[in-house]
Each structure stands twice: as structure tokens, then as C-alpha cells.
Design a protein around this motif. Structure first.
Motif, PDB file in Angstrom:
ATOM      1  N   ILE A  25     -16.769 114.042  25.403  1.00 27.92           N
ATOM      2  CA  ILE A  25     -16.054 115.020  24.548  1.00 27.92           C
ATOM      3  C   ILE A  25     -17.050 115.732  23.641  1.00 27.92           C
ATOM      4  O   ILE A  25     -17.899 115.109  23.000  1.00 27.92           O
ATOM      5  CB  ILE A  25     -14.972 114.342  23.676  1.00 27.92           C
ATOM      6  CG1 ILE A  25     -13.930 113.607  24.548  1.00 27.92           C
ATOM      7  CG2 ILE A  25     -14.249 115.389  22.825  1.00 27.92           C
ATOM      8  CD1 ILE A  25     -12.761 113.008  23.774  1.00 27.92           C
TER       9      ILE A  25
ATOM     10  N   GLY B  34      -7.745 111.972  22.148  1.00 24.80           N
ATOM     11  CA  GLY B  34      -8.826 112.240  23.104  1.00 24.80           C
ATOM     12  C   GLY B  34      -9.865 111.136  23.035  1.00 24.80           C
ATOM     13  O   GLY B  34     -10.325 110.622  24.067  1.00 24.80           O
TER      14      GLY B  34
ATOM     15  N   THR C 154     -13.912 117.174  27.914  1.00 26.65           N
ATOM     16  CA  THR C 154     -13.000 117.966  27.071  1.00 26.65           C
ATOM     17  C   THR C 154     -13.720 118.387  25.785  1.00 26.65           C
ATOM     18  O   THR C 154     -14.865 117.994  25.542  1.00 26.65           O
ATOM     19  CB  THR C 154     -11.717 117.180  26.707  1.00 26.65           C
ATOM     20  OG1 THR C 154     -12.083 116.051  25.906  1.00 26.65           O
ATOM     21  CG2 THR C 154     -10.965 116.697  27.940  1.00 26.65           C
TER      22      THR C 154
ATOM     23  N   ASP D 169      -8.815 118.664  24.208  1.00 26.13           N
ATOM     24  CA  ASP D 169      -8.362 117.306  24.535  1.00 26.13           C
ATOM     25  C   ASP D 169      -6.939 117.309  25.074  1.00 26.13           C
ATOM     26  O   ASP D 169      -6.620 116.606  26.033  1.00 26.13           O
ATOM     27  CB  ASP D 169      -8.365 116.417  23.272  1.00 26.13           C
ATOM     28  CG  ASP D 169      -9.769 116.085  22.792  1.00 26.13           C
ATOM     29  OD1 ASP D 169     -10.734 116.268  23.547  1.00 26.13           O
ATOM     30  OD2 ASP D 169      -9.888 115.620  21.625  1.00 26.13           O
TER      31      ASP D 169
END
Ligand code: GYE
Length: 325
Positions: A276, A264, A257, A232
Motif C-alpha cells: 500500500i 486496507g 492499493t 484501498d
């Protein structure tokens, strides 16, 4: 690479544990010193993930009644090796550490083994072929994390035929999560030639480097479609560079990420990051539990996997209010 922990030999742990517990403490300061002592050599403080991981280890040690000798290696393997040697000299009961890089651990791990001090790897793996040099490895499957990132991308561009230009921000060179997240992602996207990694460079897992390297990527490549950042923090640094270049992160450039720390997740819920892959830093409670078992001579699993999920924008928005880190 996957087999490196599969054959840990636990026979004799009882005898060794007993030795480590009551032998060699030359200080002999009497009274109340049967508290388990753990030496922990941390990577450093490079990211939000690491900060949360350090807190988890410190909090869980005090909750478990374990005396923690905590060392911050500031990102340097040689500092970690020195710290481990110190722990051996001090005759701690258990040594735990998160190896900065994968290679080069054989000799110092052998010294710990010869001193009958059990070692637990946390978070990152080592590549020594001799898996009897440590009792267990607790942490995530980084190859799987990379695969999850790749799978999201494949779905996102399903049915499209134009080339997809990807830039990659890698973690610390030689670190298990950098090697494995690159490998897992690469394995998935290589099935479709429209995915092209046009630049891939380390951003050292930090925001500052993530920003700097992204600035260079943007200058060299006017046509970036996707950024894959191995954590992140690098993604967040890159967002600053993208905005400064007058582009819209999450829209003009899609961003994936790994980690799912609060900052994040906030960027994801705002649409600046698109996806993510979670990597949990909360390894402390399991680590303390395993240390106690090893010390008591109990048999433990040679590989303890962390459970993880993934987040899209809606899921991040829902998870944020209760996110601990
Ligand atoms: O993803 C990154 C940190 O080893 C899993 O290290 C860890 C990684 C994490 O700096 O943010």
C-alpha cells in the motif's frame, strides 16, 4: 500539470485579507463574531479516506476556534459549485474545498476572487492555468504515489521474463488522484514490456464499484497476475470478488492499493493486499493553520505537500495498533 500551482501571486494578500475579515458581513449580529468563518465543500463520503479527512477537518476547525460551514457535495461538481457560490453570498472569510474533478473551476474561482474571499485547495488540484485564483494547494503528490506503486511491482518481478498481466481500478474519472495515479504508475512500468495493463476501468473510489468491476475483469480475463487499485476501498471490494471466484487475493493475484486506511492495512497484514502506498487524509490541522495565516494577510507557500510513506506486510502489522483511521 506539475506547474499549475507554481506561480501563485501572493502580493496584496494583506489588503485582501483585511477586507475579507471585516467587510460585507451584513448580518451584523454583533458580539463575538470575529471568529474566522470557513466554508468547506467536501467531495462526499465515497471512501474510508474521505471519512477520515472529513473528521480531521471538523475536529481541527473546532480545536482552532474556526467556525466551519461544512457541505457534502455527494460526489457532484455542480453541488460543489453551488456551495461555493453560497459561501460567497454569505461572505465567509475563507473558502476551502477538495475539487471532485480537475477541470471546470475557472468561473466560480473568479467569482470568489472578485469578492475578495481567499480560496484554499485541499487534497485535489484543479487544472486552471490562472494560479492566482487560489492561495495554496495542500495535499499529496499523486503522480509520485502512482510511481511508488509501479516501483514496487518492478522490484517484485525483477529477473522474471514472462508477461505480467495487470488490471487497474481507476478512481473517479477526471479526479486528480485518478489521473495522476494512473500516469505515475504507467510511467514506471512502461520501461519493461513484460508489464501489460490488460484492463483498466473506473471503480469510482468505492468498494461496491470496485467489487463489481473486478467481477467483470475476472470473467473476461482468466489470467490476471496483478491488480492495481487507486484506493484501498476499491481493492477491498475487489478482494471480495476474487475470493468469490475461488482465487486467493495476495497470492493468486497480487494487489497494490493507495491510501493505507485501517481496513486496507488490516488486509495487508493478513496478506490479502501486498503493498500500500500511503496517502494521508489528516489535512485538517495544516488547513486551519494556513487559513488563519491567509486571513491575517501573511504570505503562505503556494504548494504544501503531505508527507507519506509506503507499507509492506510487516510494516502494516507494526503500524496497525496505532493507526488513527
Ligand atoms: O485516495 C480516495 C478518495 O482525493 C486523495 O479520494 C483523495 C482520494 C483517496 O476517495 O480514497
Amino acid at each position: 500539470m506539475l506547474k499549475r500551482w507554481s506561480a501563485a501571486v501572493l502580493a496584496g494578500a494583506l489588503a485582501l485579507g483585511a477586507l475579507a475579515g471585516c467587510g460585507g458581513d451584513s448580518a451584523g449580529d454583533g458580539g463575538g463574531d470575529d471568529k474566522l468563518v470557513m466554508g468547506f465543500a467536501q467531495v462526499g463520503a465515497e471512501s474510508g479516506w474521505r471519512t477520515a479527512n472529513t473528521k480531521s477537518i471538523q475536529d481541527s476547525a473546532s480545536k482552532a476556534g474556526i467556525e466551519l460551514k461544512f457541505f457534502d457535495a455527494q460526489g457532484k461538481q455542480e453541488n460543489q459549485i453551488k456551495a461555493i457560490r453560497n459561501f460567497i453570498t454569505q461572505r465567509v472569510d475563507v473558502i476551502a474545498f477538495s475539487p471532485v474533478v480537475e477541470s471546470g473551476w475557472g468561473p466560480v474561482l473568479k467569482e470568489a476572487k472578485d469578492a475578495n474571499i481567499p480560496v484554499i485547495l485541499t487534497d485535489r488540484a484543479v487544472d486552471t492555468p490562472d494560479t492566482t485564483l487560489y492561495k495554496t494547494f495542500i495535499g499529496s503528490d499523486f503522480v509520485l504515489e502512482g510511481k511508488k506503486a509501479g516501483e514496487w511491482l518492478v522490484k517484485e518481478y525483477e529477473g522474471k521474463t514472462e508477461p505480467v498481466n495487470i488490471v487497474e481500478l481507476q478512481g473517479t474519472p477526471g479526479a486528480a488522484p485518478a489521473n495522476d495515479r494512473k500516469e505515475g504508475f504507467g510511467d514506471v512500468i512502461k520501461a519493461d514490456p513484460k508489464f501489460k495493463v490488460i484492463a483498466s476501468q473506473t471503480g469510482q473510489f468505492t468498494r461496491t464499484d470496485g467489487k463489481e468491476v473486478m467481477e467483470a475483469f475476472l470473467k473476461a480475463h482468466p489470467d490476471i497476475d496483478v491488480l492495481y487499485a487507486h484506493n484501498d476501498d476499491m481493492g477491498l471490494g475487489a478482494i471480495e470478488a476474487i475470493e468469490a471466484a475461488g482465487k486467493k487475493p495476495g497470492t493468486d493475484i497480487k494487489i497494490i492499493t493507495v491510501d493505507a486506511v485501517k481496513d486496507g492495512m488490516t488486509a495487508l497484514s493478513q496478506g490479502k493486499i501486498n503493498f500500500i502506498v500511503e496517502c494521508s487524509p489528516l489535512l485538517g490541522p495544516q488547513l486551519m493553520d494556513l487559513a488563519k495565516k491567509v486571513h491575517a494577510g501573511e504570505t503562505i507557500e503556494p504548494r504544501v505537500l503531505t508527507e507519506e510513506t509506503t507499507f509492506n506486510q510487516e510494516q502494516a502489522t507494526a503500524a496497525l495498533p496505532t493507526r488513527q483511521y
